[in-house]
Design a protein around this motif. Sequence first.
Motif, PDB file in Angstrom:
ATOM      1  N   UNK A  65       0.823  -1.215   0.000  1.00 18.88           N
ATOM      2  CA  UNK A  65       0.000   0.000   0.000  1.00 18.88           C
ATOM      3  C   UNK A  65       0.857   1.265   0.000  1.00 18.88           C
ATOM      4  N   UNK A  66       1.941   1.254   0.770  1.00 18.21           N
ATOM      5  CA  UNK A  66       2.813   2.426   0.794  1.00 18.21           C
ATOM      6  C   UNK A  66       3.486   2.634  -0.565  1.00 18.21           C
ATOM      7  N   UNK A  67       3.959   1.558  -1.174  1.00 16.67           N
ATOM      8  CA  UNK A  67       4.580   1.660  -2.488  1.00 16.67           C
ATOM      9  C   UNK A  67       3.567   2.089  -3.541  1.00 16.67           C
ATOM     10  N   UNK A  68       2.395   1.482  -3.523  1.00 16.50           N
ATOM     11  CA  UNK A  68       1.361   1.822  -4.510  1.00 16.50           C
ATOM     12  C   UNK A  68       0.965   3.287  -4.403  1.00 16.50           C
ATOM     13  N   UNK A  69       0.794   3.773  -3.185  1.00 20.13           N
ATOM     14  CA  UNK A  69       0.429   5.185  -2.988  1.00 20.13           C
ATOM     15  C   UNK A  69       1.533   6.100  -3.509  1.00 20.13           C
ATOM     16  N   UNK A  70       2.779   5.756  -3.218  1.00 19.84           N
ATOM     17  CA  UNK A  70       3.919   6.544  -3.692  1.00 19.84           C
ATOM     18  C   UNK A  70       3.974   6.542  -5.221  1.00 19.84           C
ATOM     19  N   UNK A  71       3.732   5.386  -5.837  1.00 17.45           N
ATOM     20  CA  UNK A  71       3.749   5.292  -7.294  1.00 17.45           C
ATOM     21  C   UNK A  71       2.638   6.130  -7.914  1.00 17.45           C
ATOM     22  N   UNK A  94      -5.499   8.185   0.386  1.00 16.92           N
ATOM     23  CA  UNK A  94      -5.424   7.478   1.666  1.00 16.92           C
ATOM     24  C   UNK A  94      -4.445   8.177   2.607  1.00 16.92           C
ATOM     25  N   UNK A  95      -4.832   8.295   3.854  1.00 15.23           N
ATOM     26  CA  UNK A  95      -3.942   8.849   4.871  1.00 15.23           C
ATOM     27  C   UNK A  95      -3.055   7.720   5.404  1.00 15.23           C
ATOM     28  N   UNK A  96      -1.943   8.058   6.042  1.00 14.68           N
ATOM     29  CA  UNK A  96      -1.114   6.998   6.637  1.00 14.68           C
ATOM     30  C   UNK A  96      -1.894   6.122   7.621  1.00 14.68           C
ATOM     31  N   UNK A  97      -2.798   6.722   8.373  1.00 15.77           N
ATOM     32  CA  UNK A  97      -3.618   5.951   9.306  1.00 15.77           C
ATOM     33  C   UNK A  97      -4.530   4.972   8.591  1.00 15.77           C
ATOM     34  N   UNK A  98      -5.103   5.398   7.480  1.00  9.81           N
ATOM     35  CA  UNK A  98      -5.969   4.508   6.708  1.00  9.81           C
ATOM     36  C   UNK A  98      -5.168   3.360   6.096  1.00  9.81           C
ATOM     37  N   UNK A  99      -3.963   3.668   5.630  1.00 14.03           N
ATOM     38  CA  UNK A  99      -3.098   2.622   5.070  1.00 14.03           C
ATOM     39  C   UNK A  99      -2.750   1.604   6.152  1.00 14.03           C
ATOM     40  N   UNK A 100      -2.410   2.080   7.321  1.00 10.30           N
ATOM     41  CA  UNK A 100      -2.077   1.187   8.429  1.00 10.30           C
ATOM     42  C   UNK A 100      -3.269   0.311   8.800  1.00 10.30           C
ATOM     43  N   UNK A 101      -4.446   0.907   8.856  1.00  9.29           N
ATOM     44  CA  UNK A 101      -5.654   0.154   9.206  1.00  9.29           C
ATOM     45  C   UNK A 101      -5.965  -0.901   8.141  1.00  9.29           C
ATOM     46  N   UNK A 102      -5.868  -0.520   6.857  1.00  4.90           N
ATOM     47  CA  UNK A 102      -6.134  -1.466   5.778  1.00  4.90           C
ATOM     48  C   UNK A 102      -5.126  -2.606   5.762  1.00  4.90           C
TER      49      UNK A 102
END
Length: 105
Positions: A18-24, A49-57
């Motif tokens: 999710x972090x990589x996809x968001x960055x891309x 997506x916020x960092x909190x939402x990414x963490x939750x997902x």
Amino acid sequence: MNANELTTEIKELNLTYLMLARQMVHADKDMAIFRLGISKDIAEILAVLTPGQILKMSNSNMMLCRIRFDDNLVFGMLANYGKEKMMAQSHAAILMAGQPVEEIC
């Protein structure tokens, strides 16, 4: 590997993906859509997506990404370690580009 270890590994994979996809998506949305095999709608969701939402997902015990080696031909091309490696990877990219993107159901 026991079930707890497997679940932990899946959660880490989800977070990394999710972090990589968001960055891309932030860097180049069209290229992210192509490389990740996602739809424009999913790319737009990832972008906000916020960092909190990414963490939750990412805390799900189900993988959020999908390996796109459904086709033996594509898998074989990507695994080819012969002299024509670059050509095989190019052909595999062309074949994968023709596959339909994932959609939100």
